[in-house]
Each structure stands twice: as C-alpha cells, then as structure tokens.
Design a protein around this motif. Structure first.
Motif, PDB file in Angstrom:
ATOM      1  N   ALA A 166      50.337  37.541 -58.617  1.00  0.00           N
ATOM      2  CA  ALA A 166      51.143  37.611 -57.394  1.00  0.00           C
ATOM      3  C   ALA A 166      51.341  36.221 -56.794  1.00  0.00           C
ATOM      4  CB  ALA A 166      50.471  38.532 -56.372  1.00  0.00           C
ATOM      5  N   MET A 167      50.267  35.425 -56.796  1.00  0.00           N
ATOM      6  CA  MET A 167      50.363  34.075 -56.239  1.00  0.00           C
ATOM      7  C   MET A 167      51.224  33.170 -57.123  1.00  0.00           C
ATOM      8  SD  MET A 167      48.840  34.195 -53.363  1.00  0.00           S
ATOM      9  CE  MET A 167      49.610  35.829 -53.282  1.00  0.00           C
ATOM     10  N   LEU A 184      48.672  28.789 -47.956  1.00  0.00           N
ATOM     11  CA  LEU A 184      48.281  30.173 -48.235  1.00  0.00           C
ATOM     12  C   LEU A 184      47.466  30.710 -47.066  1.00  0.00           C
ATOM     13  CD1 LEU A 184      47.926  32.657 -50.111  1.00  0.00           C
ATOM     14  CD2 LEU A 184      45.954  31.493 -51.129  1.00  0.00           C
ATOM     15  N   ALA A 185      47.931  31.807 -46.473  1.00  0.00           N
ATOM     16  CA  ALA A 185      47.240  32.452 -45.348  1.00  0.00           C
ATOM     17  C   ALA A 185      46.660  33.775 -45.828  1.00  0.00           C
ATOM     18  CB  ALA A 185      48.220  32.690 -44.200  1.00  0.00           C
ATOM     19  N   LEU A 186      45.345  33.927 -45.697  1.00  0.00           N
ATOM     20  CA  LEU A 186      44.732  35.182 -46.157  1.00  0.00           C
ATOM     21  C   LEU A 186      43.480  35.527 -45.356  1.00  0.00           C
ATOM     22  CD1 LEU A 186      42.893  33.153 -47.781  1.00  0.00           C
ATOM     23  CD2 LEU A 186      43.937  34.012 -49.841  1.00  0.00           C
ATOM     24  N   GLY A 187      42.880  36.662 -45.722  1.00  0.00           N
ATOM     25  CA  GLY A 187      41.744  37.188 -44.982  1.00  0.00           C
ATOM     26  C   GLY A 187      40.438  36.499 -45.320  1.00  0.00           C
ATOM     27  N   PRO A 188      39.308  37.075 -44.877  1.00  0.00           N
ATOM     28  CA  PRO A 188      37.985  36.473 -45.100  1.00  0.00           C
ATOM     29  C   PRO A 188      37.668  36.299 -46.582  1.00  0.00           C
ATOM     30  CG  PRO A 188      37.872  38.192 -43.430  1.00  0.00           C
ATOM     31  CD  PRO A 188      39.231  38.282 -44.033  1.00  0.00           C
ATOM     32  N   LYS A 189      36.956  35.217 -46.894  1.00  0.00           N
ATOM     33  CA  LYS A 189      36.734  34.826 -48.287  1.00  0.00           C
ATOM     34  C   LYS A 189      35.815  35.778 -49.045  1.00  0.00           C
ATOM     35  CE  LYS A 189      36.074  30.736 -51.135  1.00  0.00           C
ATOM     36  NZ  LYS A 189      35.869  29.281 -51.157  1.00  0.00           N
ATOM     37  N   ARG A 190      35.065  36.626 -48.351  1.00  0.00           N
ATOM     38  CA  ARG A 190      34.097  37.476 -49.051  1.00  0.00           C
ATOM     39  C   ARG A 190      34.763  38.613 -49.841  1.00  0.00           C
ATOM     40  NH1 ARG A 190      33.858  39.243 -43.655  1.00  0.00           N
ATOM     41  NH2 ARG A 190      33.964  41.524 -43.386  1.00  0.00           N
ATOM     42  N   PHE A 191      36.051  38.839 -49.637  1.00  0.00           N
ATOM     43  CA  PHE A 191      36.724  39.950 -50.316  1.00  0.00           C
ATOM     44  C   PHE A 191      37.284  39.529 -51.673  1.00  0.00           C
ATOM     45  CE2 PHE A 191      37.100  41.171 -45.776  1.00  0.00           C
ATOM     46  CZ  PHE A 191      36.352  42.338 -45.848  1.00  0.00           C
ATOM     47  N   ARG A 196      40.598  36.245 -55.586  1.00  0.00           N
ATOM     48  CA  ARG A 196      41.534  36.217 -56.717  1.00  0.00           C
ATOM     49  C   ARG A 196      42.858  35.559 -56.333  1.00  0.00           C
ATOM     50  NH1 ARG A 196      40.767  42.130 -59.658  1.00  0.00           N
ATOM     51  NH2 ARG A 196      38.793  41.631 -60.669  1.00  0.00           N
ATOM     52  N   LYS A 197      43.314  35.810 -55.120  1.00  0.00           N
ATOM     53  CA  LYS A 197      44.563  35.176 -54.679  1.00  0.00           C
ATOM     54  C   LYS A 197      44.378  33.658 -54.598  1.00  0.00           C
ATOM     55  CE  LYS A 197      46.888  38.945 -52.181  1.00  0.00           C
ATOM     56  NZ  LYS A 197      45.980  40.081 -52.326  1.00  0.00           N
ATOM     57  N   ILE A 198      43.222  33.222 -54.113  1.00  0.00           N
ATOM     58  CA  ILE A 198      42.965  31.782 -54.054  1.00  0.00           C
ATOM     59  C   ILE A 198      42.971  31.188 -55.457  1.00  0.00           C
ATOM     60  CG2 ILE A 198      41.241  30.015 -53.493  1.00  0.00           C
ATOM     61  CD1 ILE A 198      40.389  31.781 -51.122  1.00  0.00           C
ATOM     62  N   GLU A 199      42.319  31.853 -56.401  1.00  0.00           N
ATOM     63  CA  GLU A 199      42.294  31.373 -57.791  1.00  0.00           C
ATOM     64  C   GLU A 199      43.710  31.227 -58.345  1.00  0.00           C
ATOM     65  OE1 GLU A 199      39.895  33.979 -60.155  1.00  0.00           O
ATOM     66  OE2 GLU A 199      38.176  33.807 -58.803  1.00  0.00           O
ATOM     67  N   GLY A 200      44.531  32.264 -58.133  1.00  0.00           N
ATOM     68  CA  GLY A 200      45.908  32.231 -58.629  1.00  0.00           C
ATOM     69  C   GLY A 200      46.734  31.156 -57.955  1.00  0.00           C
ATOM     70  N   PHE A 201      46.529  30.987 -56.651  1.00  0.00           N
ATOM     71  CA  PHE A 201      47.273  30.000 -55.869  1.00  0.00           C
ATOM     72  C   PHE A 201      46.915  28.579 -56.318  1.00  0.00           C
ATOM     73  CE2 PHE A 201      47.703  27.325 -51.995  1.00  0.00           C
ATOM     74  CZ  PHE A 201      49.058  27.521 -51.744  1.00  0.00           C
ATOM     75  N   GLU A 214      40.610  20.740 -55.206  1.00  0.00           N
ATOM     76  CA  GLU A 214      39.924  20.493 -53.938  1.00  0.00           C
ATOM     77  C   GLU A 214      40.915  20.268 -52.802  1.00  0.00           C
ATOM     78  OE1 GLU A 214      36.573  17.488 -52.023  1.00  0.00           O
ATOM     79  OE2 GLU A 214      36.761  17.628 -54.205  1.00  0.00           O
ATOM     80  N   VAL A 215      41.971  19.515 -53.095  1.00  0.00           N
ATOM     81  CA  VAL A 215      43.010  19.259 -52.078  1.00  0.00           C
ATOM     82  C   VAL A 215      43.653  20.570 -51.645  1.00  0.00           C
ATOM     83  CG1 VAL A 215      45.281  18.200 -51.677  1.00  0.00           C
ATOM     84  CG2 VAL A 215      43.496  16.929 -52.881  1.00  0.00           C
ATOM     85  N   VAL A 216      43.979  21.413 -52.631  1.00  0.00           N
ATOM     86  CA  VAL A 216      44.625  22.701 -52.324  1.00  0.00           C
ATOM     87  C   VAL A 216      43.706  23.557 -51.451  1.00  0.00           C
ATOM     88  CG1 VAL A 216      45.551  24.841 -53.293  1.00  0.00           C
ATOM     89  CG2 VAL A 216      46.014  22.665 -54.434  1.00  0.00           C
ATOM     90  N   GLU A 217      42.444  23.693 -51.859  1.00  0.00           N
ATOM     91  CA  GLU A 217      41.526  24.587 -51.131  1.00  0.00           C
ATOM     92  C   GLU A 217      41.199  24.083 -49.729  1.00  0.00           C
ATOM     93  OE1 GLU A 217      38.608  27.102 -52.555  1.00  0.00           O
ATOM     94  OE2 GLU A 217      38.846  26.550 -54.668  1.00  0.00           O
ATOM     95  N   THR A 218      41.078  22.770 -49.554  1.00  0.00           N
ATOM     96  CA  THR A 218      40.685  22.244 -48.241  1.00  0.00           C
ATOM     97  C   THR A 218      41.859  22.090 -47.283  1.00  0.00           C
ATOM     98  OG1 THR A 218      40.811  19.990 -49.125  1.00  0.00           O
ATOM     99  CG2 THR A 218      38.640  21.044 -49.109  1.00  0.00           C
ATOM    100  N   GLU A 219      43.052  21.767 -47.817  1.00  0.00           N
ATOM    101  CA  GLU A 219      44.190  21.480 -46.935  1.00  0.00           C
ATOM    102  C   GLU A 219      45.208  22.609 -46.835  1.00  0.00           C
ATOM    103  OE1 GLU A 219      46.166  17.786 -47.713  1.00  0.00           O
ATOM    104  OE2 GLU A 219      44.286  16.701 -48.088  1.00  0.00           O
TER     105      GLU A 219
END
Length: 344
Positions: A166-167, A184-191, A196-201, A214-219
């Motif tokens: 999807a991402m 990327l705007a999404l819910g709490p990381k524990r789900f 999976r959306k973060i991985e795909g993104f 690292e740049v993608v995840e932090t910024e």
C-alpha cells in the motif's frame, strides 16, 4: 384457520388432522408426509411457523474496535452478510473507550455459546499485548479468525491487507507527480499494521528517491492517533518540515491532514497532496475527493467468514496469513508538486 387447513391438506394430499400435527410440531408423522405438508405451505404462500423454519447454524461473534471510522461498519456489513448467507447469526460487539474490553466481550460471546469469533483490529495487532488470551480461547474449543494484524505467537488464521505494498503504491504515485518531500502520518508504533506501513514507506522512499532509512524515519514519519484530530496533528508537524505530500494510514487521518493544510492557508492539492488508506464509504465525495489506497474489504471479509466456517466445520486452516493486495484510487487530493506548478 379451518379454510387454511383444508387448503393445505388438499394440496399435500393428507388429512387436516395430519396438517395440524405438523404445524404444531407433534410426533407421529412420517418424514415424507411432514415434507409434503411443508411444501404445500410454501406453494400456497403461507409462512411456516417459526419452530418449523430452518434452524440457524448458530451465533458468530464479530468484535470491532469502534464504529466511528466508516471502514469498520463496511467490514462488519460484508462479514455479517456472508455469515447470514451461510445460515449463521452475526453478533456485533464493539469496543468503545470506557466501555467493555475485548476480553469482556469475548467472555460474553463464549457464555452465549457462539460457534466462533472474528476479531477485527483487536489486541492481536498490538505487539505489546499478552497473546495468551487467544491460546486460552483455543483451549476452550472456540474457533476464531483474526483480521488486520499478524502475530507469530497465535496459532490461528490471519486475514490482512498488504500494508507494505500500500505504501509503495502511494509513494510511487506521489513521486510520479514530482514530490520528493513526502511524509507519512500513522498511529502508534506498537501496532503491526503501523510497523508494516513504515517498512513499506521507508523501502519505497529508498528505492525511488535514494533517501536513507534513518532520515526517512526521523524526519518524514509522524505518529499520532487514528482519528481526524490525530491526522491533523501529524500532518501539521509534517507540513512544518516542508512536506509537499502526506500519506495517511487511514482516510479519517487524511481528512485531518486536509484540515491541517487549510489551517496553514494552503490548498489541497495545489500546495499539499494528501493520500488516504481504506477507501471508506463516502470518501469519494469529500472536498476534494480523496486519493486513497483501497483496502480490499469485500475479499477480506468473505475470506474471514470462509476460513472461520472451515474451522467450525473441523478442517482448520493452517497457522498462516492470507494477504490481500490493495489498489490505488486516484481522485482529486493529489497533484503535481508545487515547485513544478510554479515553473511550468
């Protein structure tokens, strides 16, 4: 009543006394004779007495997190219709803040003798939750199927959309429009679906724009709540970091992102493009109509029912995950990146 008895008796070729015995559920009537009387009822257009109607196969529980997000009623409708067609009676149990917990709803359904339970976006999707609750349920002999969220610790069939794909769909679309600063705007990381959306993104941003993980995840990744307000808060943070496009993990969050852009005096899609996820009912009629990644709700709902009925029937599915491919639906909330518009 006498006229009706006479009509049915004549149609079935039996005595009125025999018709009376069948209608009142009395013994002493041959099975073939009973069937002739019931057939006569149907032919003459009389409604069968309640006690003579085909017995329900039983109750099936459906536990959803809430019904404010329209994707949950849409899924419940598909599942409910599929169960009804198979002779089961769906029982919808909804968690609400301050209301019954998933465990309490499960106990209530088990006490009522349900034939099985379908969980949608339940605790099975929360990586911090105790998965022993599902093993205890299995030990009680209650079949169940889990929708949205996979856990290797639970021996059960899972039904999921492909969140990573999807991402990829969303990022590919936005990059094709010239966007290079995508949030990327999404819910709490524990789900699990969030992870999976973060991985795909991250993978899509690496593959298509050459950005480091690292740049993608932090910024460019912002966690919030799965609500309109949550989407607004997350999108505000991403727009403040110069994002020209925001991918949201639900349509509700996407509506919040559009509101955030407008509060900044920006127009969607001229200044900021927004992509949702789900393709909830009525989302095509928002202003602007929302570009979104469609969750395959009909296929997922029918698969959940089919899998559960196999479990109930004694041929359980393996401990596996059935993954369904989403599809990009392009509407009016995405457009060329603003710097391209200005230079064209």
């Amino acid at each position: 009543m006498t006229t009706r008895l006479a009509d049915i008796a004549a149609q079935a070729g039996v005595s009125e006394a025999t018709v009376s015995r069948v209608l009142n559920g009395k013994p002493g009537v041959a099975a073939t004779t009973r069937q002739s009387v019931l057939a006569a009822l149907d032919v003459l257009g009389y409604e069968r007495p309640v006690r003579l109607r085909q017995r329900s196969e039983g109750l099936v529980g459906l536990i959803t997190p809430e019904l404010e997000n329209p994707i949950f009623p849409a899924l419940a409708q598909v599942i409910g219709q599929a169960l009804t067609r198979q002779g089961y009676t769906p029982v919808l149990a909804t968690q609400t803040p301050g209301g019954s917990t998933e465990d309490e709803l499960t106990e209530m359904l088990v006490d009522r003798g349900v034939a099985g339970i379908i969980y949608v976006s339940g605790l099975h999707a929360d990586t911090t939750a105790d998965m022993q609750r599902y093993e205890r349920l299995r030990a009680q002999g209650v079949p169940f199927v889990l929708v949205d969220g996979f856990s290797p610790r639970v021996q059960a069939p899972f039904i999921s959309p492909d969140d990573r794909a999807a991402m990829t769909l969303a990022v590919t679309h936005l990059v094709s429009l010239g966007h290079t600063r995508i949030g990327l705007a999404l819910g709490p990381k524990r789900f699990v679906p969030v992870q999976r959306k973060i991985e795909g993104f991250v993978r899509a941003m690496q593959d298509q724009l050459g950005l480091g993980a690292e740049v993608v995840e932090t910024e460019l990744v912002q966690h919030s709540l799965y609500t309109l307000e949550g989407g607004q808060a997350a999108a505000t943070a991403l727009i403040d970091r110069d994002c020209t496009a925001v991918v949201c993990a639900s349509d509700m969050m996407a509506l919040g992102a559009i509101r955030a852009a407008r509060q900044r005096g920006l127009e969607v899609p001229r200044d900021v493009s927004v992509v949702g996820f789900d393709d909830s009912p009525l989302i095509a009629f928002t202003d602007p109509p929302l570009t979104t990644v469609r969750k395959p709700v009909p296929a997922m709902g029918q698969a959940a029912v089919r899998t559960l009925l196999e479990e109930i029937g004694g041929t359980p599915a393996p401990h596996s995950e059935f993954v369904f491919m989403p599809e990009l639906v392009v509407r009016g909330s995405t457009a060329s990146a603003p710097h391209l518009l200005r230079t064209s």
